[in-house]
Design an enzyme around this catalytic site. Structure first.
Site, PDB file in Angstrom:
ATOM      1  N   ALA A  69      53.776  15.314  36.894  1.00  0.00           N
ATOM      2  CA  ALA A  69      53.124  16.350  37.309  1.00  0.00           C
ATOM      3  C   ALA A  69      52.855  17.509  36.088  1.00  0.00           C
ATOM      4  CB  ALA A  69      54.278  17.399  38.195  1.00  0.00           C
ATOM      5  N   ASP A  70      51.776  18.258  36.164  1.00  0.00           N
ATOM      6  CA  ASP A  70      51.603  19.296  35.318  1.00  0.00           C
ATOM      7  C   ASP A  70      51.125  20.634  36.010  1.00  0.00           C
ATOM      8  OD1 ASP A  70      51.091  20.018  32.354  1.00  0.00           O
ATOM      9  OD2 ASP A  70      49.161  20.277  33.237  1.00  0.00           O
ATOM     10  N   THR A  71      51.426  21.808  35.641  1.00  0.00           N
ATOM     11  CA  THR A  71      51.423  22.967  36.224  1.00  0.00           C
ATOM     12  C   THR A  71      50.645  23.953  35.350  1.00  0.00           C
ATOM     13  OG1 THR A  71      53.294  22.442  38.038  1.00  0.00           O
ATOM     14  CG2 THR A  71      52.355  24.869  37.671  1.00  0.00           C
ATOM     15  N   GLY A 106      48.814  19.385  39.151  1.00  0.00           N
ATOM     16  CA  GLY A 106      48.544  18.063  39.371  1.00  0.00           C
ATOM     17  C   GLY A 106      49.500  17.199  39.446  1.00  0.00           C
TER      18      GLY A 106
END
Length: 191
Positions: A69-71, A106
């Site tokens: 994940a990427d925030t 994401g």
């Protein structure tokens, strides 16, 4: 049982994944460097980074399911990542003060054995109260803004700055559990 690998060193993501699937996973931190990607939307940016993190970790295993994940936090048309120092943290907090911001994550689920990737994103809207310089200085002094997109942690002292949210709280923390659950079910259906 399929081996689950979380491609993140984030203790927050680890706790969230534990809520969803229990302790049946391992952590393997991605070495992917989040290079700057020009001329993309925030949604394209986080999905690109989550996919690259998953692919990076997948190179270390022959089978299993990678979760990456990427925030980011978006204020107006500006993407706010993690602050590099105290001054950057203060500036970000001033920028989000009194604003409606978005947390966009994401998320990629990559089944190595079947070479199957699913990537999605989730958006949550957050209204931040007006912050005084004293509140900003005090908060930066706690050290909590560091390592957090937008310089605040909704699961910590930063919750005091939140007037309301619209959407998934787990997304703001860094791992949108309802979306992840749907992705894992979809991947399982394909077996």
């Amino acid at each position: 049982m399929t081996k689950i690998i979380l491609a993140s060193a984030s203790p927050r993501r680890k706790e969230l994944l534990k809520q969803l699937i229990g302790d049946n996973f391992q952590v393997f931190t991605s070495s992917y460097g989040e290079e700057r990607v020009e001329r993309v939307t925030p949604e394209e940016l986080v999905t690109h980074h989550s996919l690259e993190k998953a692919r990076d970790v997948a190179g270390n295993f022959r089978d299993g399911v990678i979760i990456a994940a990427d925030t980011v936090v978006v204020c107006g048309d500006e993407v706010l990542g993690k602050p590099e120092n105290e001054n950057a943290a203060r500036e970000m907090l001033r920028r989000i003060s009194g604003q409606q911001i978005q947390a966009i994550t994401g998320i990629t689920v990559f089944d190595i054995g079947r070479d199957r990737e699913l990537t999605q994103y989730e958006t949550t809207r957050i209204w931040i109260s007006d912050l005084t310089e004293k509140e900003i200085d005090s908060y930066v002094g706690t050290g909590e803004p560091f390592g957090k997109a937008g310089s605040f942690a909704i699961q910590g002292k930063g919750a005091d700055f939140v007037e309301r949210i619209e959407g998934d709280l787990s997304n703001v923390v860094g791992l949108p559990l309802p979306v992840l659950k749907e992705m894992l079910v979809e991947l399982d259906k394909e077996n």
